[in-house]
Motif scaffolding. Structure first.
Motif, PDB file in Angstrom:
ATOM      1  N   ALA A  38       0.830  -1.204   0.000  1.00  0.00           N
ATOM      2  CA  ALA A  38       0.000   0.000   0.000  1.00  0.00           C
ATOM      3  C   ALA A  38       0.866   1.255   0.000  1.00  0.00           C
ATOM      4  O   ALA A  38       0.572   2.234  -0.695  1.00  0.00           O
ATOM      5  CB  ALA A  38      -0.927  -0.007   1.219  1.00  0.00           C
ATOM      6  N   GLN A  42       1.053   4.224  -2.950  1.00  0.00           N
ATOM      7  CA  GLN A  42       0.928   5.657  -2.708  1.00  0.00           C
ATOM      8  C   GLN A  42       2.128   6.412  -3.277  1.00  0.00           C
ATOM      9  O   GLN A  42       1.976   7.495  -3.851  1.00  0.00           O
ATOM     10  CB  GLN A  42       0.797   5.928  -1.207  1.00  0.00           C
ATOM     11  N   ASN A 176      -5.789   4.317  -6.007  1.00  0.00           N
ATOM     12  CA  ASN A 176      -6.096   4.625  -4.606  1.00  0.00           C
ATOM     13  C   ASN A 176      -7.014   3.572  -3.999  1.00  0.00           C
ATOM     14  O   ASN A 176      -6.863   3.197  -2.830  1.00  0.00           O
ATOM     15  CB  ASN A 176      -6.741   6.002  -4.491  1.00  0.00           C
ATOM     16  N   SER A 179      -4.954   0.655  -3.231  1.00  0.00           N
ATOM     17  CA  SER A 179      -4.155   0.933  -2.039  1.00  0.00           C
ATOM     18  C   SER A 179      -4.989   0.781  -0.776  1.00  0.00           C
ATOM     19  O   SER A 179      -4.538   0.188   0.217  1.00  0.00           O
ATOM     20  CB  SER A 179      -3.581   2.347  -2.130  1.00  0.00           C
ATOM     21  N   LEU A 180      -6.214   1.305  -0.796  1.00  0.00           N
ATOM     22  CA  LEU A 180      -7.102   1.177   0.366  1.00  0.00           C
ATOM     23  C   LEU A 180      -7.460  -0.279   0.643  1.00  0.00           C
ATOM     24  O   LEU A 180      -7.562  -0.697   1.801  1.00  0.00           O
ATOM     25  CB  LEU A 180      -8.369   1.997   0.143  1.00  0.00           C
ATOM     26  N   SER A 184      -6.733  -2.280   4.038  1.00  0.00           N
ATOM     27  CA  SER A 184      -7.799  -2.974   4.767  1.00  0.00           C
ATOM     28  C   SER A 184      -7.400  -4.409   5.075  1.00  0.00           C
ATOM     29  O   SER A 184      -7.578  -4.893   6.210  1.00  0.00           O
ATOM     30  CB  SER A 184      -9.094  -2.949   3.947  1.00  0.00           C
TER      31      SER A 184
END
Length: 304
Positions: A38, A42, A176, A179-180, A184
């Motif tokens: 992640a 970013q 994004n 990445s989220l 999680s």
């Protein structure tokens, strides 16, 4: 405090709970690998924004014979339309914002289309006349794109004015989301790692309750008794973090740089330097979570 005694006790605990410790290491490794991934995503998004936003152009698409009638009632854009657009771009009002621009006619647009979609079956049904003649505008500051858009939107003969950054924003939004998703999954895995560390430490404490009782009788402090257990969790967390760091380095070296960078040489990708910046954070996070989980577990469940 005798440091060798503390480390000896820690070693004994690790040997007794080796299978559980290996489980902790593996869960920490997997969870922190997701955290590192992640973080890389970013950094990749930031790198691509810096690289592509500076190169993003504003496209002024001229009307064609096949353009929608409600947008281009006059049909194909004439030479006068092209001259009008050129004059506006060269005017004192817009020129300060423009680094350069160029015009792409039907044939040039067709060559570009065929080059990009040569393996697509739809390419053989497209003709040069169906592709828009376009003015491609590079701005000194891409954030000034609305000025160009407002200047040419609604002009007779212009089908559409498009800021290419809108396409990039869609790509970055997808990255994004990925990445989220990784964060999680990492959060769930880290929670599992904390529970597993707590369980391991409690089992270790139960197996060594006789030694703990003796240490208590001779006046050992709570912290001195608990320290081997905390170090046991920290060692497992750090080992898992190191494995996660190795996985991140392998991902960057062999997949990002070894494959993606070769297949897509027209953009920038994260490198080993970016992976190095993530390593201290992974090590710190692994050690901190493991240490806190062990400390909390001992404090709540170990009666000394």
């Amino acid at each position: 405090m005798r440091a060798n005694f503390v480390f000896t006790e820690m070693g004994i605990a690790i040997r007794r709970n080796l299978s559980m410790i290996i489980s902790v290491i593996l869960v920490t490794f997997i969870s922190l690998t997701f955290v590192g991934t992640a973080g890389l995503l970013q950094q990749q998004i930031s790198s691509m924004k810096t690289y592509w936003y500076d190169k993003a152009q504003v496209a002024i698409y001229l009307c064609t014979k096949t353009s929608p009638q409600d947008v281009c009632p006059q049909g194909e854009a004439s030479k006068d339309v092209r001259n009008t657009i050129t004059s506006r771009l060269d005017s004192g009002t817009l020129k300060p914002y423009i680094e350069q621009y160029y015009f792409e006619n039907h044939d040039e647009a067709y060559k570009t289309f065929i080059k990009e979609f040569k393996d697509n079956a739809v390419a053989k049904y497209v003709t040069p006349a169906q592709l828009n003649e376009t003015f491609w505008v590079n701005l000194k500051d891409p954030n000034q794109a609305p000025i160009i858009i407002e200047s040419f939107t609604g002009l007779s003969g212009v089908e559409e004015v498009k800021d290419q950054r809108s396409y990039l924003d869609q790509i970055f939004a997808m990255l994004n989301i990925a990445s989220l998703a990784a964060i999680s999954i990492a959060g769930l895995m880290l929670f599992s790692a904390v529970l597993l560390i707590s369980t391991t430490i409690r089992l270790s404490a139960v197996m060594r309750r006789r030694e703990i009782g003796i240490m208590r009788l001779v006046g050992a402090s709570n912290f001195y008794i608990q320290l081997p257990f905390i170090l046991e969790g920290v060692v497992a967390g750090v080992l898992g973090s190191l494995l996660a760091g190795g996985a991140i380095f392998a991902l960057v070296q062999f997949f990002v740089q070894g494959f993606l960078a070769q297949q897509l040489p027209f953009t920038s990708f994260v490198g080993l330097g970016d992976a190095w910046t993530l390593l201290p954070g992974l090590l710190g996070l692994g050690a901190l979570l493991a240490g806190l989980a062990a400390f909390t577990s001992i404090r709540r469940y170990l009666k000394v």
